[in-house]
Design a protein around this motif. Sequence first.
Motif, short mmCIF file in Angstrom:
data_model
loop_
_atom_site.label_atom_id
_atom_site.label_comp_id
_atom_site.label_asym_id
_atom_site.label_seq_id
_atom_site.Cartn_x
_atom_site.Cartn_y
_atom_site.Cartn_z
N SER A 142 -4.97 6.91 5.89
CA SER A 142 -4.42 8.18 5.42
C SER A 142 -4.14 9.08 6.61
O SER A 142 -4.69 8.89 7.70
CB SER A 142 -5.39 8.85 4.45
OG SER A 142 -6.71 8.67 4.88
N SER A 143 -3.29 10.09 6.41
CA SER A 143 -3.02 11.04 7.49
C SER A 143 -4.26 11.92 7.68
O SER A 143 -5.04 12.11 6.74
CB SER A 143 -1.78 11.86 7.16
OG SER A 143 -2.05 12.68 6.05
N PRO A 144 -4.44 12.46 8.89
CA PRO A 144 -5.70 13.17 9.17
C PRO A 144 -5.96 14.34 8.21
O PRO A 144 -7.11 14.63 7.90
CB PRO A 144 -5.48 13.69 10.60
CG PRO A 144 -4.42 12.82 11.18
CD PRO A 144 -3.56 12.35 10.05
N ASP A 145 -4.89 14.97 7.69
CA ASP A 145 -5.13 16.11 6.79
C ASP A 145 -5.01 15.74 5.31
O ASP A 145 -4.93 16.60 4.45
CB ASP A 145 -4.18 17.28 7.16
CG ASP A 145 -2.74 16.79 7.22
OD1 ASP A 145 -2.52 15.56 7.07
OD2 ASP A 145 -1.83 17.63 7.40
N SER A 146 -5.00 14.45 4.99
CA SER A 146 -4.95 14.04 3.58
C SER A 146 -6.30 14.30 2.93
O SER A 146 -7.32 13.76 3.38
CB SER A 146 -4.61 12.54 3.50
OG SER A 146 -4.65 12.09 2.17
N PRO A 147 -6.37 15.14 1.87
CA PRO A 147 -7.68 15.40 1.25
C PRO A 147 -8.34 14.12 0.71
O PRO A 147 -9.55 13.98 0.75
CB PRO A 147 -7.35 16.36 0.11
CG PRO A 147 -6.05 16.99 0.50
CD PRO A 147 -5.29 15.95 1.27
N VAL A 148 -7.51 13.20 0.21
CA VAL A 148 -8.05 11.91 -0.26
C VAL A 148 -7.86 10.90 0.88
O VAL A 148 -6.75 10.73 1.39
CB VAL A 148 -7.29 11.41 -1.51
CG1 VAL A 148 -7.85 10.05 -1.96
CG2 VAL A 148 -7.39 12.43 -2.64
N LYS A 149 -8.95 10.24 1.24
CA LYS A 149 -8.84 9.21 2.29
C LYS A 149 -8.34 7.90 1.67
O LYS A 149 -8.67 7.58 0.52
CB LYS A 149 -10.21 8.95 2.91
CG LYS A 149 -10.86 10.18 3.50
CD LYS A 149 -11.28 9.91 4.91
CE LYS A 149 -11.83 11.14 5.59
NZ LYS A 149 -10.87 12.25 5.71
N ARG A 195 0.85 -1.21 0.00
CA ARG A 195 0.00 0.00 0.00
C ARG A 195 0.89 1.25 0.00
O ARG A 195 0.60 2.23 -0.67
CB ARG A 195 -0.93 -0.02 1.21
CG ARG A 195 -1.85 -1.25 1.22
CD ARG A 195 -2.94 -1.15 2.26
NE ARG A 195 -2.48 -1.13 3.62
CZ ARG A 195 -2.75 -2.06 4.55
NH1 ARG A 195 -3.47 -3.13 4.22
NH2 ARG A 195 -2.32 -1.94 5.78
N GLU A 196 1.98 1.17 0.76
CA GLU A 196 2.90 2.31 0.84
C GLU A 196 3.52 2.56 -0.54
O GLU A 196 3.61 3.70 -1.00
CB GLU A 196 3.97 2.02 1.90
CG GLU A 196 4.80 3.22 2.33
CD GLU A 196 5.93 3.52 1.38
OE1 GLU A 196 6.20 4.71 1.14
OE2 GLU A 196 6.55 2.57 0.85
N ALA A 197 3.91 1.49 -1.22
CA ALA A 197 4.53 1.65 -2.54
C ALA A 197 3.54 2.23 -3.55
O ALA A 197 3.89 3.08 -4.37
CB ALA A 197 5.06 0.30 -3.03
N VAL A 198 2.29 1.81 -3.46
CA VAL A 198 1.26 2.31 -4.39
C VAL A 198 1.00 3.79 -4.14
O VAL A 198 0.80 4.57 -5.07
CB VAL A 198 -0.05 1.48 -4.25
CG1 VAL A 198 -1.20 2.15 -5.00
CG2 VAL A 198 0.17 0.06 -4.74
N LYS A 232 -0.54 4.16 11.03
CA LYS A 232 -1.86 3.50 10.83
C LYS A 232 -1.75 2.43 9.75
O LYS A 232 -2.31 1.35 9.86
CB LYS A 232 -2.90 4.52 10.40
CG LYS A 232 -3.41 5.43 11.49
CD LYS A 232 -4.62 6.17 10.95
CE LYS A 232 -4.79 7.53 11.59
NZ LYS A 232 -5.63 8.41 10.79
N ASN A 233 -1.04 2.75 8.68
CA ASN A 233 -0.90 1.79 7.58
C ASN A 233 -0.22 0.52 8.08
O ASN A 233 -0.70 -0.58 7.83
CB ASN A 233 -0.08 2.42 6.44
CG ASN A 233 0.11 1.46 5.27
OD1 ASN A 233 -0.81 0.72 4.93
ND2 ASN A 233 1.28 1.47 4.67
N GLU A 234 0.85 0.68 8.81
CA GLU A 234 1.63 -0.47 9.29
C GLU A 234 0.79 -1.35 10.22
O GLU A 234 0.90 -2.57 10.21
CB GLU A 234 2.89 0.04 10.01
CG GLU A 234 3.93 -1.02 10.32
CD GLU A 234 4.30 -1.88 9.11
OE1 GLU A 234 4.35 -3.10 9.29
OE2 GLU A 234 4.51 -1.34 8.00
#
Length: 395
Positions: free
Chosen positions: A364-371, A334-337, A352-354
């Motif tokens: 996603s990070s809390p301020d990421s516009p795309v979840k 997921r990280e690579a993608v 969170k990903n790990e």
Amino acid sequence: MNILVANIGSTSLKYRLYAFREEGPKLLAKGGFERVTDYAATINECLAELRHNGVLQEASDLDAVAFKVIVAKGISGCVRLTESALEAMEHFSRLAPAHNPPYIAGIRQFAETLPGVPLIGLFETAFYQWAPPAFRRYAVPASWQEAGMERLGFHGASHKFIAERSAQLLGREDLSAGIEDLYQKGPPAVAGEKPLRVISCHLGGSSSITGLRNGVAIGNSFGTSPQSGLPQNNRSGDLDPFALLHMMREENLDVAATEKLLCTEGGLKALSGGYNDLRDIKSQADSGNEQARLAIDVLVEQIRHWIGSFYLSLNGLDALVFTAGIGENNPWLREAVCRDLDQLGLQLDPTKNESLRGEEGEISSPDSPVKVLVIPTNEELVVAREAQRLLHHTP
Ligand code: ADP
């Protein structure tokens, strides 16, 4: 109403039994058998297991057996698996050599073991019936199109589940019920709201990516067959037809040998030098196997290619979803993608990903516009529900 969903592989049978009550579907039992050589015996074992567990008194307590069927000439949607439907599946068997023949044999065996119990199939192609013609059409003569050679798309039950569940998780309850009713009522009406834009990545033994506008598929990375699109575990994925024709001549391959090669010796297995499970490929890559590293890079590149395509068609994105064996369990993939997509509004939260494996959640990070979401898929529920609706309307 009790509905058994049977998932038939070339040497496996997995099942889930759902009961439909007033309050909705309830999973009563699930199980599976590997290394199946005799379907008749395995079906009897499955029924014996259900009786033994006390969830069924008699096989006749089953109201239907439902299947996630792949492809048939001229048929899609949710249908009774009559002999003519099975013949239509047979007609397209060579489009899905790893799937259609075992399904056809398994369904015939269920018909013999459970005479009188309705057998119902939800075709994996059904979810793409609203994809725009410009997406579906291949640039081939009209007679090929009429013969069914167009982008059909597969993994429909899984991507439909992701469409429903992502709408709920993204606070679009106004859409989720409409998406659930899609096959009965058509695309949900959306009053003045900004469209919900989701890309669903089903990454497993078979992988595909779908763009979803308001829960309705605008396309899928698979084409006419489930051998196309992304590199699959041992199937090639997309390939220039002229490369194929050239190699058939060059190596004197007949049609059957070529089919076998593309279906069993392609994909991640070909790229990595023999490994078709991503866990093995990753551990090989980590210990310095260059072919395995390249297999991963090719897979990631193709996943990003399809995400990019749907990102453009959707005019941006609200959420990217990962599902199925690879998507649910591999934070490193997921990280690579998602790497270096901050300019597109997409940022992972590494912690969170790990920490998220095989469970639902936001990564996603809390301020990421795309979840970015991980959602374990539930194809069997979608199949059982459509079968229940078909029986309800045409008992
Ligand atoms: P299928 O498409 O046959 O249903 P899955 O969705 O289970 O298969 O996907 C199989 C792939 O998922 C394999 O490549 C495997 O590496 C990966 N996978 C499944 N479970 C896990 C896990 N717990 N951890 C890491 N990878 C997994």
